[in-house]
Design an enzyme around this catalytic site. Structure first.
Site, PDB file in Angstrom:
ATOM      1  N   ARG A 133      -1.663   7.955  -5.099  1.00  7.74           N
ATOM      2  CA  ARG A 133      -0.409   7.177  -5.064  1.00  7.74           C
ATOM      3  C   ARG A 133       0.697   7.960  -4.365  1.00  7.74           C
ATOM      4  NH1 ARG A 133      -0.542   4.148 -11.053  1.00  7.74           N
ATOM      5  NH2 ARG A 133      -2.013   2.518 -10.383  1.00  7.74           N
TER       6      ARG A 133
ATOM      7  N   TYR B 199      -2.692  -1.339  -1.873  1.00  3.89           N
ATOM      8  CA  TYR B 199      -3.760  -0.509  -2.441  1.00  3.89           C
ATOM      9  C   TYR B 199      -3.201   0.663  -3.242  1.00  3.89           C
ATOM     10  CZ  TYR B 199      -3.818   2.403   1.967  1.00  3.89           C
ATOM     11  OH  TYR B 199      -3.539   3.199   3.044  1.00  3.89           O
ATOM     12  N   GLU B 200      -4.073   1.216  -4.073  1.00  2.26           N
ATOM     13  CA  GLU B 200      -3.694   2.231  -5.075  1.00  2.26           C
ATOM     14  C   GLU B 200      -2.642   1.694  -6.048  1.00  2.26           C
ATOM     15  OE1 GLU B 200      -5.606   4.560  -5.378  1.00  2.26           O
ATOM     16  OE2 GLU B 200      -6.570   4.486  -3.420  1.00  2.26           O
ATOM     17  N   GLY B 201      -2.672   0.409  -6.276  1.00  2.00           N
ATOM     18  CA  GLY B 201      -1.724  -0.227  -7.201  1.00  2.00           C
ATOM     19  C   GLY B 201      -0.592  -0.878  -6.444  1.00  2.00           C
TER      20      GLY B 201
END
Length: 596
Positions: A297, A437-439
């Site tokens: 992140r 992506y990655e949250g």
């Protein structure tokens, strides 16, 4: 479409805002002297600009492709990755005992930015390997570390993160991949994972997949998830590669952007089960994977900063070259468009946001170094809490910023920006994935609300805001008009954020939907206020340098001008965001499902 790393600004932030000398004084950080760091960054800038940057456009035009279960990466990527690995760039921040350079995160962070400015598609591979390395360092067995870490850090092998499944996107409680115990202590893994970045490629000898899966009789939900190491090729006792494991790429995605980066669909266990090794303890997989996710992140936040910097540089070059219309103040003929006020406004929106996001991210990296290396346990604890608070902001705000900056870059180019050959559109397309992506941004915002604000009643946030107010007071005490103007907006913005933190902490239990209705605006507010804080700090340093007669007056004057622009164009948004957070949930939640 060339790229030149903004070394002057990077070094300014490292030395004047992130406290490189303070980090250098910490235990195990003595190699990170200012002179050494400058030399490292200069060398990395050459590599990024000369080796990687030329691959960005060609990789977009000729993406990686899948054929018969194998992935062939874009022309030049394999050779460039070999140079990247041999130069030791994968190991900048990783332990020397496993072949890394053992430097602080604050040194690796500008290197990461440069790599992403050069090519996000290329940078994604080492970014995922960094996450795998961090997870193994934390939870891997001694045997795993001995076999896998040196190869990952040396770039001979690469790593992946396998969370997402067709039915389980962000909701990992729905993970169905199975891991069945075998007699030899390993597990047979069965399932399908999607959206696996560099899940298959031809740039390294082996790929180390870190896979979330469920063991038999595991508890339901996220409490029943374990983490497994599943290599593409099995590894013999002597470290040599053995048989092909039962994990195969069945396709790669066709995407809007980052086209050179292969996004794989991986099938585990079609021929009896992929052999996997349990990492750490059973049912603690999500906990371990979060180590990897937090590293990723932060890295994605740096991707946003990197692509935004590249778009800004390209827009400035175009604006200085493109001749269009007369100067509003009068001219003999048409002038380059950088003379037009609105073009300058657009360039300043790009520049100021990139500088604010860069400064905030580098400062966050320094906090993690302090959390890991400082001799005082209380200082370590405080900096760890502040770093964790900043991570969703670095990820969420910096990536949302990249959409604004790359879109504005297209606008600066006018009609030419809509034409692929200029390259401006690629930056816009590439950046679009970063908020997902990655949250997603909403997931980052939910994390900021639930885990990072409510958990301690807003204490960490308010502690940071006390520092923001102290900077505002220093600015206000200046006799310079620019600094006083920044102080006015920074003080009001800090007050607005303080009210929001109080609202979030006080209303979470009584009106949870109202709080989360304002979670993304809260994240945006925090990014603007804390980014503005760093811009204010930069302006103070610049003013001091100018008062001392520093020879680089143009650079420091630009620092002050950019900080004032950010204050009067972005910090002024804080009060409006506060209102939408504290009072805006009524409108957000007004319509029932059938009314949409």
């Amino acid at each position: 479409m060339s790229y030149s790393a903004p070394l002057k600004d990077m070094l300014f932030v490292l030395n004047e805002l992130a406290g490189l000398k303070q980090i250098n004084a910490l235990p195990n950080c003595d190699d990170a002297t200012p002179d050494t760091v400058e030399a490292i960054l200069e060398e990395h800038a050459k590599f990024a600009g000369e080796v990687i940057a030329p691959l960005n456009w060609t990789g977009d035009q000729s993406p990686s492709f899948w054929k018969d279960g194998e992935v062939i990466t874009s022309k030049g990527f394999k050779e460039a990755f070999k140079q990247f690995a041999e130069a030791g760039w994968q190991g900048v921040q990783h332990p020397t005992e496993f072949g890394g350079q053992g430097l602080p995160k604050i040194v690796a962070t500008p290197c990461l930015e440069m790599l992403n400015s050069a090519s996000i598609s290329f940078a994604l591979c080492p970014l995922l390997s960094d996450g795998a390395i961090e997870a193994l360092l934390t939870a891997g067995s001694d045997e795993m570390k001995a076999i896998y870490l040196e190869n990952l850090i040396g770039g001979k092998w690469t790593g992946t993160m396998n969370l997402t499944e067709p039915q389980a996107g962000s909701d990992l409680a729905m993970v169905r991949t199975r891991a069945v115990p075998r007699d030899d202590g390993t597990f047979a893994v069965f399932g399908t994972k999607i959206f696996i970045t560099y899940g298959e490629h031809d740039m390294a000898e082996n790929i180390v997949h870190l896979v979330l899966a469920r063991t038999p009789n595991a508890p339901e939900g996220v409490k029943g998830i374990s983490l497994f190491l599943v290599p593409k090729f099995m590894v013999n006792a002597d470290g040599s590669l053995g048989a092909r494991n039962d994990v195969h790429c069945v396709s790669i995605e066709h995407k809007l952007g980052i086209k050179a980066s292969p996004t794989a669909v991986l099938q585990f266990g079609d021929n009896g089960g992929a052999i996997g090794m349990l990492i750490g303890e059973e049912n603690r997989g999500l906990e371990y994977m979060f180590i990897m996710m937090n590293a990723a992140r932060f890295g994605v936040g740096m991707q946003g900063i990197g692509v935004a910097e590249r778009a800004y540089q390209q827009a400035v070059t175009f604006a200085k070259d493109r001749v269009q219309s007369r100067d509003l103040a009068g001219s003999a003929g048409p002038v380059t468009i950088i003379h037009h006020p609105d073009v300058k406004r657009m360039l300043m929106t790009m520049r100021s946001q990139v500088e604010a996001a860069r400064a905030l991210a580098y400062v966050a990296a320094a906090k993690l170094d302090l959390a890991h290396h400082h001799g005082d346990a209380q200082v370590r604890k405080q900096n760890q809490a502040e770093y964790e608070y900043l991570v969703p902001i670095v990820k969420g705000w910096s990536t949302e910023m990249s959409l604004d900056v790359t879109s504005t870059g297209v606008q600066v180019h006018g009609g030419m920006g809509f034409i692929e050959e200029t390259g401006a559109a690629q930056h816009y397309r590439d950046s679009r994935i970063l908020t997902i992506y990655e949250g997603t941004t909403a997931i980052q915002a939910n994390d900021l609300v639930g885990r990072k604000t409510v958990r301690d009643g807003g204490a960490t946030a308010k502690g940071i805001l006390a520092e923001v107010r102290a900077t505002a007071e220093q600015l206000a005490a200046s006799k310079q008009t620019d600094l006083q103007a920044i102080a006015l907006q920074l003080k009001e913005a800090a007050n607005a954020m303080d009210e929001v933190v109080t609202y979030v902490a006080a209303n979470m239990k009584t009106d949870i939907k109202a709080v989360f209705a304002g979670s993304v605006p809260y994240l945006k507010l925090a990014g603007i206020v804390l980014g503005g804080w760093q811009m204010g700090r930069a302006a103070l340093v610049a003013a001091e340098k100018l008062s001392q007669g520093d020879a680089d007056s143009s650079f420091y004057q630009a620092k002050i001008g950019t900080a004032r622009f950010f204050a009067e164009h972005y910090l002024v948004q804080a009060s409006g965001l506060k209102t939408s957070i504290v009072s805006g949930s009524v409108g957000t939640l007004a319509l029932a499902e059938h009314q949409f």
